[in-house]
Each structure stands twice: as C-alpha cells, then as structure tokens.
Write an enzyme that holds these catalytic residues in place. Structure first.
Site, short mmCIF file in Angstrom:
data_model
loop_
_atom_site.label_atom_id
_atom_site.label_comp_id
_atom_site.label_asym_id
_atom_site.label_seq_id
_atom_site.Cartn_x
_atom_site.Cartn_y
_atom_site.Cartn_z
N ARG A 152 0.69 -0.87 0.16
CA ARG A 152 -0.12 -0.24 -0.33
C ARG A 152 1.05 1.30 -0.13
O ARG A 152 2.43 1.57 0.10
CB ARG A 152 -0.55 -0.18 0.84
CG ARG A 152 -1.85 -0.86 0.86
CD ARG A 152 -3.00 -0.79 2.14
NE ARG A 152 -1.97 -0.87 3.51
CZ ARG A 152 -2.62 -0.85 4.45
NH1 ARG A 152 -4.02 0.19 4.60
NH2 ARG A 152 -1.89 -1.01 6.05
N ARG A 201 -52.83 39.67 13.25
CA ARG A 201 -52.47 39.04 14.74
C ARG A 201 -53.92 39.28 14.94
O ARG A 201 -54.98 37.91 14.97
CB ARG A 201 -52.31 40.60 15.91
CG ARG A 201 -52.03 40.30 16.86
CD ARG A 201 -52.81 39.69 17.97
NE ARG A 201 -54.01 41.23 18.35
CZ ARG A 201 -54.81 41.32 18.98
NH1 ARG A 201 -54.85 39.61 19.94
NH2 ARG A 201 -55.33 41.98 18.99
N ASP A 202 -54.86 39.80 15.37
CA ASP A 202 -55.84 39.83 16.00
C ASP A 202 -57.04 39.24 14.79
O ASP A 202 -58.13 38.51 15.08
CB ASP A 202 -56.99 41.35 16.19
CG ASP A 202 -57.83 41.10 16.98
OD1 ASP A 202 -58.46 40.17 17.90
OD2 ASP A 202 -58.17 42.09 17.51
N LYS A 204 -61.21 50.27 22.29
CA LYS A 204 -60.98 49.46 22.34
C LYS A 204 -62.24 48.13 22.87
O LYS A 204 -62.57 47.78 23.78
CB LYS A 204 -59.86 48.02 23.49
CG LYS A 204 -59.48 47.15 22.83
CD LYS A 204 -58.32 45.99 24.12
CE LYS A 204 -58.22 44.30 23.59
NZ LYS A 204 -57.79 43.68 22.11
N HIS A 262 -60.07 50.46 17.28
CA HIS A 262 -60.60 49.31 17.20
C HIS A 262 -61.90 48.75 17.39
O HIS A 262 -62.40 48.63 18.47
CB HIS A 262 -59.62 48.45 18.17
CG HIS A 262 -59.27 47.37 17.59
ND1 HIS A 262 -59.00 46.33 17.17
CD2 HIS A 262 -60.07 46.19 19.03
CE1 HIS A 262 -58.77 45.58 17.60
NE2 HIS A 262 -59.46 45.31 18.42
#
Length: 861
Positions: free
Chosen positions: A10, A256-257, A426, A455
């Site tokens: 080898r 998100r909402d 809100k 909102h």
C-alpha cells in the site's frame, strides 16, 4: 512454529503526499524497479534523488469515527447520511463509507483519507478546510471538527505535532454545536407523514392547492414610512403628526387579531413572512401592522412550535419602514395572570429592543393602576404608548349607567395624565354602535389632547358603520383587516373602508388595487387553515347580549365542542351574559373574559342556573379562575365585586384590596434564568428567558420540540399540518442561500420496535428517517436514548456490552466514581460520574448490549 509475514504494497500517507508534490507515480516506480530498472533512469520513471523537484504543497487528513469529545474512542453504528468532499485540489483515498454503511467495533475506524494540494501551504490548507466542511456524516461521531480546528490553528504550520501539542491546546476541542438542520427538518416532516399533526386530527382537511400568489417586490429598499417618522420625531412628535393628518390612518390587523379571531390564532410565521416584504414595498402608506402580542405569543410556542421572538425579528427585518404594533395586557403582559413588576418591565424592554414600535396597553378591568407599570416601561424604551380604554355596555343606554360617557371621559383623562401618547378605544366585542362611536370619539376629541385610534370587531355585521361614524367624528386612526381575513369576529373590511373614504377629505391614501393583491394572497393562505374555521357564517346581533370579545368567540366555541356541548351554543351565550351580570357587569377582555367563559361552560355542562350560583346555601365548586378573579388577582372592577357572591366564591379566603403587582415580590431574574437553563439543558437568550418568565412549562415544552425537530417555521404550511404525498417535492429555505430540496418517496411498514422508515431525496441524495409510529404497539421495546445536555442522564460513550455495574438505585456518588464498565473490541472502558449526586435509576445490567448514546443511568441532585 508459525510466523506472520506482512506483505504490504500500500501507498501510505506520506507516500500519497509525495506523489502529489513531486508528480511521481510511486506504485508504477515500485513495479519497474522490481523488474530491474534503476533510480535516475528513464526506465524507472523516477529521477535521481538530487533531481526530484517539488511542484506543489500538499497535506492529508484521516477522517475517522474517533470521537474527540470522548477521548478519541472510535464510535460505531450505522451511517445515516454520508456526503463526501469534491472539487479541484482534492484527492480521496480508501473511501469505503456510504449512507447506510454499518461501522462495527471490529474494523478500522477510518472512513476516508483526504489529500489537499496547492501552489503554497496556505492554498493547501484552505482547500483542506473547504473539503472538511463539505463532508456530511450523520449517525456516527467523527473527528472532522477537530481536524478543522487543527488546520485553522494559528500555530499549525510551526507546531510540534505531538500529543503534548494537542493536550496543551484546548482550543482544538472547542466545537460549535452542530445544527444538523436538514436531518431535524426531515424528522419533523416524517413524523407528520407517519403520525399526522395533532392540531388537525379528526378535522376536515382542504384539498392541495398551488402556493398562494405572493406579490412581487423590487430588489431596492422599500420607501420610507411611519417607522422612519417615529425615528425622526420621537413618540410625542409622531402623536402630534397623527393629529395633524387629514387622512384616516389605517392599521392592518391581519397578522394578529384577524387570525386570532377567525382561525383560533393558528396562523404561522411562514405565511406572514412570505407577504411581509410586499407590505413594505406596496403599502408604505399604512400607519401600522398589528402583528404580535395577545394570544399569538403563547400559541406560537404551544401549538405552532415557533419562537414568537424570532417571528418578530423576521417581521422587523421584512418591514423596516412600517410601525410594528403589539397588544400588551398591562400587568398580565402576554399571559393570563399578573406578573411581578420587574418581569413586566423586562418583557417590555425586550419587545422594544426586538422590534415593537407601538404598544397598545390595556387592562382587563380598565384599572389604570394596573396599567401604569407597563405604560411607564413603554415610555422608558422611547416607543409609542397607546393606552386603550376597553369599551363595554352602551353609553346611550340609561340602564347601563355604570359605563356611561362620563366614565370613559374620566378614564381617558386619567390615561393621558399617566403618560399615554395615543388613546385607543378597544371595542373588543364589537358592541360600540355607530351612534355611540360618533358620540364617544367627538367628546374625547374635545376633552383630551391625544390622537385617537379606534379598534372594533365585526361580530354584529355592522362594525364598518361604527368605523365610518368614528371617522366622521374625527378619529385619527382605525383598525381593519384585509378583505379575505375580515368580517365575522375579525375586524371590518379594510378594502371596503378605503373605497368608502376614497375621494373624500379623509381619503386613506391606500391603493385599492394593491389591497386586492394582498387580499388574494390571504384568501389562498386562509384555505390551508380550513380545520380551524369556526362554524360562523353570518354576523350575529346576539353579540349585544353576551358581549363576547371577537378573539374569544371562536375559542370558546372550540371549548364547547371539546366538552360536547357545541350543540348548546346559544345556551352558552346566554349563560355568558348571565355570568357577566352575576359578576357585577364587568369589562370582558382577556383574561377576565376567559373567566366568564369558564363559568358559563361550567353552568351549561352542570345545568346550573344563575339562582344556583347566587344562592348562598347551594355549594358550587367554582373554577379556580373564578376564585382568582374574586380574590383580586387580576385587579379591581369599577364599584368592586358583588359582596355576597365574593363571600361565597372565596369561602373565607381574604381578598386583595390593592394592585396585585404591589404585593408581589420581584422575581430574582438570575436564579430564574438558571432554573430555565437547567430545565432545557442549554444556554438561553434574553428573549427566550422572557418567554420562560411568561410561560415556564410552555417554553420548556417548546424548547424540547425545537431540540428534537429544529426550527420548523421554514416548512410550508400545508406540509406542516398535513405532511407530504408520495412524489411531492418542496423547497425549505433555512436561510438566505441555504435551501433544502426535499422529495418524499415512500414509507415502510412498522418494524418490531414500532418504527417506520420514511424515504426522502434531499438535494438529490437518498435520505431515510426512522419515525416511531405512535399507533402501533412495538413487539420489542427500543432502549431509551439519553437527552443531549441533560446532566441527570448518563449516556453510553460508545456501543458495546455492559460488563459490570458498580452502583445501585439510591446510592450516593461523587464525581469520578466508577458507575459501570463497557467492553467493545476487547477493550474495557469505565464510565465515571461527572458530578456528585444520587443514582435515581439503573437501566442496564451486566451483559446488556448497548449503542452509543443509550441511556445507562439517571441521577438526582
């Protein structure tokens, strides 16, 4: 007598390198010289020693399964993934490794020899570094990272390559944590293919559709917007700018909402981030994007396996010109209970630092004392503080005098004195009728000096009329949702409001054509969330009876469904109204609305009447949330609690008469952080710590999922919920420039351990993942694996056989004590304790055959 003679032709390490740097074929030269040729002659092909010339520089590394983190003990097992290096300047020798190969204790640990070469040493090192980093070996440990550290060490070229050099250079053993994102992504997708996603189990699933149409955006930076105004003017200056604007300013609540109200808060970051750049480029006239806070925070971790902070960071990067807005529940922050003042301040500071510009702060009982800590914290960050009054009742109804016009005006003045930059109205249930909206806004504009932001929700079906009435009265900003995500319990239709105000003095300045493009995208996205749609098909005037917040309406119907009383929904709605009156007509918004809902469901499922609840002589096992409410844990309502009912609920327990945060001791943040890191077995970031402070168990469960499956936010939504179909191909963008191309091929039958093999192609290469089928009872139980980083778990350092166990359950141990011994390849290894403690359990015995990372013992203390 027997003699062993090794005949070894080898070419060894140094000979391979010699061939490259000299251009001499040593094997050929060996054969020719054996045939009689002489060195230095043409026949040998080798010049004389003095004539040998160096044409390049080369180096070689042996890639093995020797584990540098385990004293270089060879690791064994099956190679799940194998990808080799390639390219100019690289040579590979003895490469017998491949995906699926079994590495046994009875063979050399060598996987492959890599030789890199170049015109100078630096070029050879650079090519070697590139080659080592290109390797992907999964399933067994390797020395790759050690080799990378070694060749990149500044002393590498002049080092004395001895054990002493290695021992005295600890930097060689500092390894970055391997992310292995592809394997973990495949593991998650495979789990959904085999076991399904529990979120959509037993629900109607939509047909597969093409990806939603994302509006294209230019490569340039987006135009300036309100974010730049805030940066230039500051919060007070931006509030003054709002008051000076003629046009109506519009906040989009879709991220998100809207989905919180329509789709049980289940929208994923993936769908938000696909469209976010289009918002920045195509709708820079928007006032703000409500995209964070409220229920989205805990749902992200609890159900979507996402980090809410990473969502915020990515949205901030994608929409750098728009104000990002969140909903903050004052002393409840984004939770359902009161938190210590220092926890609220810490959370607000992290949110502002991560990307929130506008904080809408409210209290679930309209108690300003409960809002001041959060408001002060927002003002300290230099961001916009929008203090919101929660609208309930009807200012034009003399029978609801508790919440008359005077009440709201005084509340608004108190919030103005407390330091609000903007006043929010809100209307969480959508019960502010058009006439009431007109009167309320007009009066507040006369009485206070703050811009007003309105909102509402469209549960009644006429909230757009309330918005237009508020606009007529001079409101400065309004909330609305993109057309395809509007209506019902969501916000009113943004596109329709824009069209209604077009070519008037209050024209919003928004382009209807661009809004329609956005709406088309959300329409296609919404289809993927079909299982989370509530069975609401029209507006309902019933909202004026129960006054349920839009964000709670769908969730309460889901709870009723889970309890088997969804067919009695109208009874639940009436009970909700009855409970409100029993509680003294309170403001109903998270978390007080949840308490009212808990009590209403209890009354319906137990067939209780309002008289049953109010009668002192009838025993009622009140929900814990009701007891907490009447104890004052969420604060005090106007006029206090009904005395008789409070006495019955508390049953002798003393009620608070002050702000809960004032009597809560501050959290010792350093200790809490250590506790969190101990639970998740790793260092956590400041933002992750804020998640832990809000939701310790939810965060811990999320961290465990993330550790096993990685970041799943890049997985397309249809695949996340419904898995893949055979032959389907998807792309998963882990980060810019790093995309996985995944094709699902097939899945096997379950084996004796109840596991199925899921077959994929990953970037054109075959990959397979073992997945436990949780519907199949295994005939042979697999040995449990140790949790990575868990100090209470003692893992097997290598495969082998347990030869002896030196401890027993309950035994106290000290660091360094021998726990057990393993044998592999006729070599015995002692496993020692890494810390003091007590043996909680021993999971193996002498003779047990184990694999690497199998759990051997568990410890306490």
């Amino acid at each position: 007598a027997f003699y062993f003679i090794e005949v070894n032709p080898r070419v060894q390490v140094e000979h391979t390198v010699t061939e490259i740097v000299t251009g001499i074929d040593i094997v050929k030269a060996q054969i020719r010289i054996a045939g009689g040729a002489k060195l230095g002659t043409k026949d040998s092909g080798v010049p004389a020693q003095g004539d040998v010339k160096l044409t390049s520089h080369a180096m070689q590394c042996r890639v093995t399964t020797e584990d540098p983190e385990n004293n270089f003990i060879p690791d064994y097992g099956r190679i799940r993934v194998y990808r080799s290096a390639a390219g100019f300047g690289i040579r590979l020798d003895a490469g017998t490794a491949y995906s699926g190969a079994l590495i046994t204790p009875y063979y050399d640990s060598l996987l492959v020899k890599v030789t890199a070469y170049g015109l100078d040493p630096d070029e050879a090192i650079t090519r070697m570094d590139r080659a080592l980093r290109e390797f992907r070996v999964r399933g067994v440990s390797t020395n790759l990272r050690f080799l990378e550290n070694l060749i990149n060490h500044p002393q590498f070229r002049g080092a004395d390559y001895t054990t002493r050099f290695v021992d005295e250079t600890p930097a060689l053993f500092r390894f970055p944590k391997r992310r292995d994102r592809a394997t973990r992504t495949l593991r998650f997708i495979g789990d959904v293919i085999v076991n399904g996603n529990a979120l959509v189990k037993d629900r109607v699933q939509p047909a597969r559709l093409p990806p939603p149409p994302v509006p294209p955006v230019p490569a340039a930076d987006p135009p300036e917007g309100t974010k730049q105004l805030l940066d230039r003017l500051g919060p007070k200056g931006l509030a003054d700018w709002m008051k000076g604007e003629t046009r109506v300013l519009v906040t989009d609540t879709t991220m998100r909402d809207a989905h919180q109200s329509l789709l049980a808060t289940r929208m994923r970051s993936y769908d938000m981030l696909q469209i976010a750049p289009a918002y920045a480029h195509r709708l820079p006239q928007l006032y703000s994007m409500e995209c964070w806070g409220g229920a989205t925070f805990d749902v992200a971790m609890r159900f979507l396996n996402e980090c809410p902070w990473e969502r915020l960071e990515r949205l901030r990067a994608a929409m750098p010109n728009l104000l990002l807005q969140m909903l903050l529940r004052a002393s409840n922050a984004v939770g359902y209970t009161n938190y210590a003042d220092n926890v609220v301040r810490y959370f607000v500071e992290r949110a502002a630092r991560t990307g929130i510009d506008l904080f809408r702060v409210f209290d679930s009982l309209n108690w300003v004392d409960n809002m001041r800590v959060a408001m002060d914290a927002v003002n300290e960050t230099g961001m916009l503080c929008e203090a919101a009054i929660c609208y309930t009742g009807d200012i034009n109804d003399p029978a609801r005098s508790k919440y008359d016009l005077k009440y709201y005006v005084e509340l608004a003045k108190e919030l103005e004195r407390a330091g609000a930059h903007i006043l929010g109205i809100k209307d969480m249930a959508g019960v502010c009728r058009p006439g009431s909206a007109r009167t309320l806004v007009r009066t507040l504009k006369e009485e206070i000096g703050l811009p007003i932001h309105f909102h509402t929700h469209d549960t009644s079906g006429i909230s757009a009329a309330s918005v237009l009435a508020a606009v007529e009265a001079g409101v400065d900003a309004v909330d609305a949702a993109m057309d395809s995500m509007s209506g019902l319990t969501s916000q009113p239709n943004l596109g329709s409001i824009v069209e209604a105000l077009a070519r008037t003095e209050r024209d919003t300045g928004l382009d209807p054509a661009e809004l329609r493009r956005m709406s088309e995208y959300w329409e296609a996205v919404r289809f993927a969330y079909t299982p989370f749609e509530s069975d609401i098909r029209s507006g309902a005037s019933e909202v004026y009876l129960h006054e349920m917040p839009g964000g709670q309406y769908t969730n309460l119907r889901e709870q009723a469904r889970a309890l088997g009383v969804d067919h009695r929904w109208h009874e639940v709605a009436r009970a909700y109204s009855d409970v409100n009156q029993l509680f003294g007509d309170i403001v109903k918004v998270t978390p007080t609305s949840k308490v009212v809902g808990d009590m209403a469901l209890m009354m319906v499922t137990n067939n209780l009447t309002p008289e049953d609840v109010a009668t002192p002589d009838k025993d009622i096992a009140f929900p814990e949330s009701v007891i907490s409410l009447f104890r004052g844990d969420l604060g005090q309502p106007p006029g206090g609690w009904p005395t008789a009912l409070q006495r019955k609920v508390l049953n002798g327990e003393t009620a608070l008469d002050t702000r809960p945060g004032a009597v809560m001791p501050p959290v010792e943040l350093g200790g809490a952080r250590q506790e969190a890191e101990h639970k998740v077995h790793r260092h956590i970031s400041d933002n992750e710590f804020a998640s832990y402070l809000m939701y310790p168990k939810v965060f811990t469960d999320y961290a465990k999922h993330h550790s096993h499956f990685g970041d799943v936010t890049a997985v397309p939504t249809d695949v996340y919920f419904y898995g893949m179909e055979a032959g389907q191909e998807i792309s998963v963008e882990l980060e810019r420039g790093k995309t996985l191309i995944i094709r699902y091929l097939a899945v096997s039958d379950a084996d004796e351990e109840g596991q199925r093999t899921v077959f994929f192609e990953l970037n054109g290469q075959p990959r397979s993942i073992k997945v436990e089928d949780r519907t199949v009872a295994p005939t042979r139980k697999a040995h449990p694996k140790a949790e990575a980083g868990n100090p209470n778990h003692v893992p097997a350092p290598m495969p082998g056989m347990v030869t002896s166990v030196a401890v027993q359950k309950g035994q106290k141990i000290a660091r360094g004590d021998v726990l057990l011994s393993l044998e592999a390849m006729k070599m015995e290894t002692a496993v020692r304790a890494e810390r003091d403690g007590t043996v909680a359990d021993v999971l193996v015995s002498a003779g047990t055959q184990i694999d690497a990372h199998d759990l051997l013992l568990t410890l306490d203390g």
